[in-house]
Scaffold this active site. Structure first.
Site, PDB file in Angstrom:
ATOM      1  N   ARG A 108       0.641   5.782  -1.976  1.00  0.00           N
ATOM      2  CA  ARG A 108       0.294   7.101  -1.588  1.00  0.00           C
ATOM      3  C   ARG A 108       0.672   7.069   0.173  1.00  0.00           C
ATOM      4  O   ARG A 108       0.666   5.895   0.589  1.00  0.00           O
ATOM      5  CB  ARG A 108      -1.024   7.580  -1.935  1.00  0.00           C
ATOM      6  CG  ARG A 108      -2.242   6.421  -1.386  1.00  0.00           C
ATOM      7  CD  ARG A 108      -3.397   7.074  -1.637  1.00  0.00           C
ATOM      8  NE  ARG A 108      -4.053   7.257  -2.903  1.00  0.00           N
ATOM      9  CZ  ARG A 108      -4.442   6.465  -3.715  1.00  0.00           C
ATOM     10  NH1 ARG A 108      -4.519   4.967  -2.930  1.00  0.00           N
ATOM     11  NH2 ARG A 108      -5.224   6.655  -4.647  1.00  0.00           N
ATOM     12  N   GLY A 157       0.703  -1.211   0.128  1.00  0.00           N
ATOM     13  CA  GLY A 157       0.049  -0.064  -0.067  1.00  0.00           C
ATOM     14  C   GLY A 157       1.137   1.178   0.079  1.00  0.00           C
ATOM     15  O   GLY A 157       0.455   2.296   0.722  1.00  0.00           O
ATOM     16  N   ALA A 158       1.721   1.343  -0.816  1.00  0.00           N
ATOM     17  CA  ALA A 158       2.849   2.448  -0.555  1.00  0.00           C
ATOM     18  C   ALA A 158       2.744   3.414  -1.989  1.00  0.00           C
ATOM     19  O   ALA A 158       3.599   3.874  -2.081  1.00  0.00           O
ATOM     20  CB  ALA A 158       4.321   1.699  -0.651  1.00  0.00           C
ATOM     21  N   TYR A 206     -13.501  -2.406  10.846  1.00  0.00           N
ATOM     22  CA  TYR A 206     -12.192  -1.980  10.749  1.00  0.00           C
ATOM     23  C   TYR A 206     -11.362  -2.089  12.237  1.00  0.00           C
ATOM     24  O   TYR A 206     -10.246  -2.719  12.181  1.00  0.00           O
ATOM     25  CB  TYR A 206     -11.991  -0.436  10.488  1.00  0.00           C
ATOM     26  CG  TYR A 206     -10.810   0.347  10.259  1.00  0.00           C
ATOM     27  CD1 TYR A 206      -9.916   0.206   9.100  1.00  0.00           C
ATOM     28  CD2 TYR A 206     -10.332   0.945  11.482  1.00  0.00           C
ATOM     29  CE1 TYR A 206      -8.634   0.905   9.163  1.00  0.00           C
ATOM     30  CE2 TYR A 206      -9.162   1.779  11.298  1.00  0.00           C
ATOM     31  CZ  TYR A 206      -8.462   1.588  10.232  1.00  0.00           C
ATOM     32  OH  TYR A 206      -7.288   2.452  10.164  1.00  0.00           O
ATOM     33  N   LYS A 216      -8.124  -4.540  12.692  1.00  0.00           N
ATOM     34  CA  LYS A 216      -6.864  -3.808  13.253  1.00  0.00           C
ATOM     35  C   LYS A 216      -6.423  -4.420  14.636  1.00  0.00           C
ATOM     36  O   LYS A 216      -5.288  -4.470  14.938  1.00  0.00           O
ATOM     37  CB  LYS A 216      -7.001  -2.258  13.389  1.00  0.00           C
ATOM     38  CG  LYS A 216      -7.049  -1.552  12.062  1.00  0.00           C
ATOM     39  CD  LYS A 216      -5.771  -1.693  11.139  1.00  0.00           C
ATOM     40  CE  LYS A 216      -5.623  -0.694  10.273  1.00  0.00           C
ATOM     41  NZ  LYS A 216      -4.406  -1.126   9.045  1.00  0.00           N
ATOM     42  N   SER A 244      -4.060   0.445  14.469  1.00  0.00           N
ATOM     43  CA  SER A 244      -4.669   1.653  14.480  1.00  0.00           C
ATOM     44  C   SER A 244      -5.299   1.866  15.923  1.00  0.00           C
ATOM     45  O   SER A 244      -5.451   0.841  16.613  1.00  0.00           O
ATOM     46  CB  SER A 244      -5.993   1.856  13.576  1.00  0.00           C
ATOM     47  OG  SER A 244      -6.805   2.878  14.053  1.00  0.00           O
ATOM     48  N   ASN A 277       1.216  -2.475   5.421  1.00  0.00           N
ATOM     49  CA  ASN A 277       0.756  -1.265   5.634  1.00  0.00           C
ATOM     50  C   ASN A 277      -0.652  -1.064   4.906  1.00  0.00           C
ATOM     51  O   ASN A 277      -1.455  -0.450   5.110  1.00  0.00           O
ATOM     52  CB  ASN A 277       1.511  -0.104   5.181  1.00  0.00           C
ATOM     53  CG  ASN A 277       1.052   1.345   4.920  1.00  0.00           C
ATOM     54  OD1 ASN A 277       0.956   1.900   6.031  1.00  0.00           O
ATOM     55  ND2 ASN A 277       0.799   1.472   3.689  1.00  0.00           N
ATOM     56  N   ILE A 317      -3.696  10.510  11.222  1.00  0.00           N
ATOM     57  CA  ILE A 317      -2.592  10.907  10.227  1.00  0.00           C
ATOM     58  C   ILE A 317      -3.144  11.338   9.057  1.00  0.00           C
ATOM     59  O   ILE A 317      -4.187  11.197   8.473  1.00  0.00           O
ATOM     60  CB  ILE A 317      -1.695   9.776   9.900  1.00  0.00           C
ATOM     61  CG1 ILE A 317      -1.006   8.811  11.172  1.00  0.00           C
ATOM     62  CG2 ILE A 317      -0.500  10.236   9.045  1.00  0.00           C
ATOM     63  CD1 ILE A 317      -0.318   9.654  12.206  1.00  0.00           C
TER      64      ILE A 317
HETATM   65  N1  LIG Z   1      -4.501   7.586   8.124  1.00  0.00           N
HETATM   66  C1  LIG Z   1      -4.727   7.644   9.335  1.00  0.00           C
HETATM   67  O1  LIG Z   1      -5.182   8.293  10.131  1.00  0.00           O
HETATM   68  C2  LIG Z   1      -4.406   6.111   9.909  1.00  0.00           C
HETATM   69  C3  LIG Z   1      -4.950   5.848  11.245  1.00  0.00           C
HETATM   70  C4  LIG Z   1      -4.781   4.648  11.685  1.00  0.00           C
HETATM   71  C5  LIG Z   1      -4.308   3.408  10.823  1.00  0.00           C
HETATM   72  N2  LIG Z   1      -3.756   3.937   9.338  1.00  0.00           N
HETATM   73  C6  LIG Z   1      -3.586   2.720   8.687  1.00  0.00           C
HETATM   74  O2  LIG Z   1      -2.387   3.094   7.896  1.00  0.00           O
HETATM   75  C7  LIG Z   1      -2.329   2.508   6.562  1.00  0.00           C
HETATM   76  C8  LIG Z   1      -2.031   3.404   5.484  1.00  0.00           C
HETATM   77  O3  LIG Z   1      -3.254   4.388   5.409  1.00  0.00           O
HETATM   78  P1  LIG Z   1      -3.252   5.795   4.776  1.00  0.00           P
HETATM   79  O4  LIG Z   1      -3.755   6.553   5.848  1.00  0.00           O
HETATM   80  O5  LIG Z   1      -1.775   5.802   4.211  1.00  0.00           O
HETATM   81  O6  LIG Z   1      -4.239   5.338   3.519  1.00  0.00           O
HETATM   82  P2  LIG Z   1      -3.902   5.528   1.885  1.00  0.00           P
HETATM   83  O7  LIG Z   1      -5.458   5.406   1.522  1.00  0.00           O
HETATM   84  O8  LIG Z   1      -3.386   7.045   1.685  1.00  0.00           O
HETATM   85  O9  LIG Z   1      -2.904   4.652   1.578  1.00  0.00           O
HETATM   86  C9  LIG Z   1      -3.230   3.293   1.526  1.00  0.00           C
HETATM   87  C10 LIG Z   1      -2.897   2.519   0.557  1.00  0.00           C
HETATM   88  O10 LIG Z   1      -3.337   1.081   0.514  1.00  0.00           O
HETATM   89  C11 LIG Z   1      -3.696   0.716  -0.685  1.00  0.00           C
HETATM   90  N3  LIG Z   1      -4.510  -0.713  -0.637  1.00  0.00           N
HETATM   91  C12 LIG Z   1      -5.576  -0.699   0.011  1.00  0.00           C
HETATM   92  N4  LIG Z   1      -6.254  -1.887  -0.614  1.00  0.00           N
HETATM   93  C13 LIG Z   1      -5.248  -2.600  -0.938  1.00  0.00           C
HETATM   94  C14 LIG Z   1      -4.975  -3.965  -1.524  1.00  0.00           C
HETATM   95  N5  LIG Z   1      -5.976  -4.618  -1.356  1.00  0.00           N
HETATM   96  N6  LIG Z   1      -3.806  -4.225  -2.324  1.00  0.00           N
HETATM   97  C15 LIG Z   1      -3.028  -3.395  -2.494  1.00  0.00           C
HETATM   98  N7  LIG Z   1      -2.974  -1.910  -1.935  1.00  0.00           N
HETATM   99  C16 LIG Z   1      -3.973  -1.717  -1.349  1.00  0.00           C
HETATM  100  C17 LIG Z   1      -4.489   1.846  -1.344  1.00  0.00           C
HETATM  101  O11 LIG Z   1      -4.614   1.864  -2.827  1.00  0.00           O
HETATM  102  C18 LIG Z   1      -3.646   2.994  -0.887  1.00  0.00           C
HETATM  103  O12 LIG Z   1      -2.713   3.748  -1.688  1.00  0.00           O
HETATM  104  C19 LIG Z   1      -3.434   1.612   6.659  1.00  0.00           C
HETATM  105  O13 LIG Z   1      -3.497   0.157   7.145  1.00  0.00           O
HETATM  106  C20 LIG Z   1      -4.836   2.309   7.579  1.00  0.00           C
HETATM  107  O14 LIG Z   1      -5.635   1.526   8.056  1.00  0.00           O
HETATM  108  C21 LIG Z   1      -4.113   4.941   8.949  1.00  0.00           C
END
Ligand SMILES: NC(=O)c1ccc[n+]([C@@H]2O[C@H](COP(=O)([O-])OP(=O)(O)OC[C@H]3O[C@@H](n4cnc5c(N)ncnc54)[C@H](O)[C@@H]3O)[C@@H](O)[C@H]2O)c1
Length: 290
Positions: free
Chosen positions: A32, A29-30, A180, A184, A167, A105, A213
């Protein structure tokens, strides 16, 4: 002691306390958000990084932005397809020859109160947040075990790293996020179990749990009801602006974190600084809890 007396040691001669040169990482998931920031930091620290996401365009653009693009490669694919986790591990071994750091991730939230949550929705959250990390780790286990045995036979101990992303929804629970939060929370069980199974292979297995974040998952929701297509589902990603404001008020640091700050916590678990830490969950959330 005055500040000037402290400078020679703590400020002027600061050097990175580690290098990841010669190490290879996988970050899912890298394309973005936080995953991209993690990959960037790993590349900057010297590692080769294999990244994965759903769309090639994002990954190609990321590669062009990285300090050392030659240290980064990518596999496009939906990780919930049971074949893809193995493909990612095989492509990494083929391209870079090892797997030393693995960051699970990839993720997204598909929220609703429990009475309105469908089976498909709940299952999707378990698929991406527990089943996918499990499949990637199982795919990597063959290499990790064999490498550790080979190194032990040569009298060497090489530490490898797994970081699973969780999370505060998983550690604290959060209304509207039954699926979710369950996913998590589940990945923490996976983390603690593999820490016990893989200690003998010198693998540190830890989790980082984020608070809020700044990514598209926490963008302020607008009134236009627009939704994002993820794996064929139309999902409204974001948080009500009033909720964001009250979270900032309740957060000791008074703000959301940046993806780069989130990546900093992950980098600790990817580095030799955490060689004697395993089975732990580090919360990176500015002190905020649900
Ligand atoms: N942003 C926050 O506040 C927050 C808080 C707690 C946990 N998280 C966790 O952090 C991680 C990253 O989240 P983020 O905020 O950067 O989100 P984001 O949407 O910016 O990035 C997540 C990426 O994961 C990819 N993805 C999703 N499903 C996929 C799949 N089946 N196969 C391949 N790629 C896939 C998406 O296309 C996306 O580019 C996630 O696990 C999210 O649950 C984020």
């Amino acid at each position: 002691m005055t500040r000037s007396m402290l400078q020679p040691e703590s400020v002027c001669s600061f050097q990175s306390p580690f290098s990841l040169e010669g190490k290879t990482a996988i970050v899912t998931g890298a394309g973005r958000g936080i995953g991209k920031a993690i990959a960037k930091r790993l590349v900057a620290a010297g590692a080769n990084v294999m990244v994965n996401d759903l769309e090639e365009t994002m990954l190609r653009e990321s590669k062009a932005e990285f300090a050392y693009p030659e240290r980064m490669d990518y596999v496009v694919g939906d990780l919930t397809d049971p074949r893809v986790p193995q493909e990612v591990v095989d492509a990494t071994l083929g391209r870079f020859g090892s797997v030393d750091i693995l960051v699970n991730n990839a993720g997204y939230s598909w929220d609703n109160v429990v009475q309105k949550t469908t089976d498909e929705q709940f299952q999707a959250m378990l698929e991406i947040h527990i089943v996918t990390p499990f499949r990637i780790l199982r795919a990597a286990s063959v290499y990790l075990r064999e490498a550790a045995k080979r190194e032990a036979a040569g009298g060497e101990r090489v530490m490898r790293k797994v970081v699973n992303i969780t999370s505060i929804a998983g550690t604290d629970g959060n209304p509207g996020q039954a699926g979710y939060a369950a996913g998590k929370a589940g990945v923490i069980g996976l983390t603690k179990t593999l820490a016990k199974e893989w200690g003998r292979y010198n693998v540190n297995v830890n989790a980082v749990g984020f608070g809020l974040i700044e990514t598209r998952l926490t963008q302020p929701l607008t009134g236009d009801d627009s939704s994002t297509g993820i794996l064929g589902h139309q999902i409204r990603l974001g948080v009500q602006p009033s909720m964001l404001e009250s979270i900032k008020m309740a957060c000791p640091l008074g703000r959301l974190g940046t993806p780069d700050e989130a990546a900093g916590a992950v980098l600790f678990f990817c580095s030799p600084l955490s060689d004697y830490v395993t089975g732990e969950v580090l919360i990176c959330g500015g002190g905020f809890h649900f």
